[in-house]
Design a protein around this motif. Structure first.
Motif, PDB file in Angstrom:
ATOM      1  N   LEU A 152       0.848  -1.194   0.000  1.00  0.00           N
ATOM      2  CA  LEU A 152       0.000   0.000   0.000  1.00  0.00           C
ATOM      3  C   LEU A 152       0.886   1.247   0.000  1.00  0.00           C
ATOM      4  O   LEU A 152       1.906   1.283   0.677  1.00  0.00           O
ATOM      5  CB  LEU A 152      -0.873   0.031   1.253  1.00  0.00           C
ATOM      6  CG  LEU A 152      -2.273  -0.587   1.232  1.00  0.00           C
ATOM      7  CD1 LEU A 152      -2.252  -1.997   0.687  1.00  0.00           C
ATOM      8  CD2 LEU A 152      -2.891  -0.563   2.626  1.00  0.00           C
ATOM      9  N   ILE A 154       0.842   5.706   0.124  1.00  0.00           N
ATOM     10  CA  ILE A 154       0.132   6.969   0.292  1.00  0.00           C
ATOM     11  C   ILE A 154       0.911   8.055  -0.428  1.00  0.00           C
ATOM     12  O   ILE A 154       2.121   8.199  -0.211  1.00  0.00           O
ATOM     13  CB  ILE A 154       0.009   7.346   1.785  1.00  0.00           C
ATOM     14  CG1 ILE A 154      -0.837   6.318   2.531  1.00  0.00           C
ATOM     15  CG2 ILE A 154      -0.572   8.745   1.942  1.00  0.00           C
ATOM     16  CD1 ILE A 154      -0.952   6.596   4.023  1.00  0.00           C
ATOM     17  N   ILE A 177      -3.176   2.450  -4.049  1.00  0.00           N
ATOM     18  CA  ILE A 177      -2.674   3.802  -3.786  1.00  0.00           C
ATOM     19  C   ILE A 177      -3.757   4.667  -3.157  1.00  0.00           C
ATOM     20  O   ILE A 177      -4.893   4.705  -3.630  1.00  0.00           O
ATOM     21  CB  ILE A 177      -2.196   4.469  -5.102  1.00  0.00           C
ATOM     22  CG1 ILE A 177      -1.031   3.683  -5.713  1.00  0.00           C
ATOM     23  CG2 ILE A 177      -1.776   5.927  -4.850  1.00  0.00           C
ATOM     24  CD1 ILE A 177      -0.578   4.200  -7.074  1.00  0.00           C
ATOM     25  N   LEU A 178      -3.372   5.358  -2.095  1.00  0.00           N
ATOM     26  CA  LEU A 178      -4.248   6.370  -1.503  1.00  0.00           C
ATOM     27  C   LEU A 178      -3.642   7.732  -1.805  1.00  0.00           C
ATOM     28  O   LEU A 178      -2.547   8.050  -1.333  1.00  0.00           O
ATOM     29  CB  LEU A 178      -4.352   6.144   0.009  1.00  0.00           C
ATOM     30  CG  LEU A 178      -5.232   7.127   0.789  1.00  0.00           C
ATOM     31  CD1 LEU A 178      -6.648   7.163   0.237  1.00  0.00           C
ATOM     32  CD2 LEU A 178      -5.252   6.768   2.274  1.00  0.00           C
TER      33      LEU A 178
ATOM     34  N   GLU B 201      -9.803   4.205   4.779  1.00  0.00           N
ATOM     35  CA  GLU B 201      -9.468   4.196   3.352  1.00  0.00           C
ATOM     36  C   GLU B 201      -8.429   3.109   3.069  1.00  0.00           C
ATOM     37  O   GLU B 201      -8.526   2.379   2.080  1.00  0.00           O
ATOM     38  CB  GLU B 201      -8.919   5.554   2.910  1.00  0.00           C
ATOM     39  CG  GLU B 201      -9.908   6.700   3.003  1.00  0.00           C
ATOM     40  CD  GLU B 201     -11.059   6.562   2.027  1.00  0.00           C
ATOM     41  OE1 GLU B 201     -10.864   5.977   0.948  1.00  0.00           O
ATOM     42  OE2 GLU B 201     -12.175   7.015   2.346  1.00  0.00           O
ATOM     43  N   LEU B 202      -7.429   3.030   3.941  1.00  0.00           N
ATOM     44  CA  LEU B 202      -6.382   2.027   3.754  1.00  0.00           C
ATOM     45  C   LEU B 202      -6.934   0.623   3.923  1.00  0.00           C
ATOM     46  O   LEU B 202      -6.547  -0.305   3.204  1.00  0.00           O
ATOM     47  CB  LEU B 202      -5.234   2.279   4.734  1.00  0.00           C
ATOM     48  CG  LEU B 202      -4.430   3.550   4.457  1.00  0.00           C
ATOM     49  CD1 LEU B 202      -3.467   3.846   5.598  1.00  0.00           C
ATOM     50  CD2 LEU B 202      -3.661   3.438   3.139  1.00  0.00           C
ATOM     51  N   LEU B 205      -8.629  -0.371   0.739  1.00  0.00           N
ATOM     52  CA  LEU B 205      -7.606  -0.801  -0.216  1.00  0.00           C
ATOM     53  C   LEU B 205      -7.082  -2.183   0.164  1.00  0.00           C
ATOM     54  O   LEU B 205      -6.857  -3.039  -0.708  1.00  0.00           O
ATOM     55  CB  LEU B 205      -6.446   0.204  -0.243  1.00  0.00           C
ATOM     56  CG  LEU B 205      -6.721   1.543  -0.924  1.00  0.00           C
ATOM     57  CD1 LEU B 205      -5.576   2.513  -0.680  1.00  0.00           C
ATOM     58  CD2 LEU B 205      -6.926   1.355  -2.428  1.00  0.00           C
TER      59      LEU B 205
END
Lengths: 223, 223
Positions: A152, A154, A177-178, B201-202, B205
């Motif tokens: 992950l 950010i 992807i955030l 949010e993570l 994902l």
DNA sequence: CGTTGTGAAATAATTCACAGCA
DNA sequence: TGCTGTGAATTATTTCACAACG
């Protein structure tokens, strides 16, 4: 023979709420609550009870009729479904104000997120420490991702840099992807992209505030 | 006689995308683009063109068939619809890492947001300066709101403090709140509340990443 | 021409309402 | 008795497809 199926097609809207339930259940567990009704959980999560029951039905049946849900058991089950049995290592790209704030955020641990690394392009920032993490050069990005098993990322860079960062992340094998940069990123279909845009959130609030003051009495229309 | 109606019932999903269009149009204008098609705007905003046309149709007809939309005119119209003709003053509650990052964020100005004040409960932080704003005591909250004509508030406090902050904001007359604290706030129906939860949010994902690695080949099912 | 604007169709999400079960 | 789990009904949103038009 009941199969503990990993349920195939959970609706997106439900998936987006599972983290809220998880958070609410953890809070309830901390307060010593062992069992909760859908109504109870709904209040704690900020939604309504019908939606809680419908959402949970997508994960299978884990409640007891007339009683409710076992708080710990349900939390564990949701954690399994969202893949949060062990922490997700995340890389933060951008060590500016926002990146630093995220790197320093104490709340990630309890939510199954672990900051694996912080990288930045600015040589002046490389080597400094933010939130206990030494900032590394963005040139080490692919090393960091491969060695850290990071999946992950950010993006907390200025908008102008965000697309090239995204490209580099994708090239390094990142598929989730955030993005905090206020820009629409172009990524392959296989990459899962979510966006947080604070200014946009405020503008949405502004729209409603604007309408409220423009048309004070609309109750009749809403019946 | 065409009425420039302030369109009554814009769907929520559309409202949530208007800020993205606005951002995309501003970018296009900066690059000297005068006219754009729905396809063009869709790419810049990260959505598809059918949805752009449908969304814009809710605001009235401002395009030219065979040509497209006048970038500046459309941007101005959307800005009017979202009530962004003049900047919204916002108060940030909480001057920790996140609150400071938001206070220092340079991008608000261009998006119609103006930080009117930053307040915190911690006496050690009161008097310090973050992002050009002197941190004031949270006790001054109602003064700040009344004198500054503030109508939007951001909560960037630890979760334990968030509810009492929300109560104070509501008591002071705030009707629009953006909450960054990971907790479900209880507010009156008349108050508009939006939530940003980074960890959630993570986790979303993470759910998809988890599924990807669990079931590598599902193309057949998706046909 | 090429692109908008929009009904109609398809899909998704929410809400209702109640049978079924502990 | 009380609460879950779920079909059915409703509502919202997206997508399609094309007539209208500058």
């Amino acid at each position: 023979m009941t199969i503990l199926r990993s349920p195939a097609g959970i609706p997106d809207a439900t998936v987006a709420r599972l983290p809220l339930y998880l958070r609410a259940l953890d809070e309830l567990a901390e307060r010593g609550t062992d069992v909760c009704s859908s109504e109870h959980l709904a209040t704690a999560a900020g939604v309504n009870s019908a939606i809680v029951r419908k959402d949970l039905s997508h994960l299978g049946s884990y409640g007891t009729r007339g009683v409710g849900y076992d708080v710990r058991f349900l939390a564990g089950h949701i954690a399994t479904v969202v893949g949060q049995t062990q922490p997700w290592p995340v890389v933060i790209v951008g060590a500016g104000h926002l990146g630093s704030a995220l790197a320093a955020y104490q709340g990630f641990g309890a939510r199954g997120v672990k900051v694996a690394a912080v990288v930045d392009a600015d040589p002046d920032l490389v080597g400094t420490v933010v939130g206990g993490h030494e900032v590394r050069s963005i040139d080490t990005l692919s090393d960091v991702i491969e060695h850290g098993e990071v999946s992950l990322a950010i993006i907390a860079t200025p908008p102008a840099a965000a697309q090239s960062v995204a490209d580099a992340l994708v090239a390094a094998g990142i598929t989730s992807i955030l993005n905090f940069a206020p820009t629409a990123l172009q990524v392959p279909d296989a990459v899962d992209l979510r966006q947080v845009d604070v200014a946009a959130e405020l503008q949405i609030l502004g729209y409603h505030a604007h309408r409220r003051q423009a048309e004070p009495a609309e109750e009749a229309v809403l019946s």
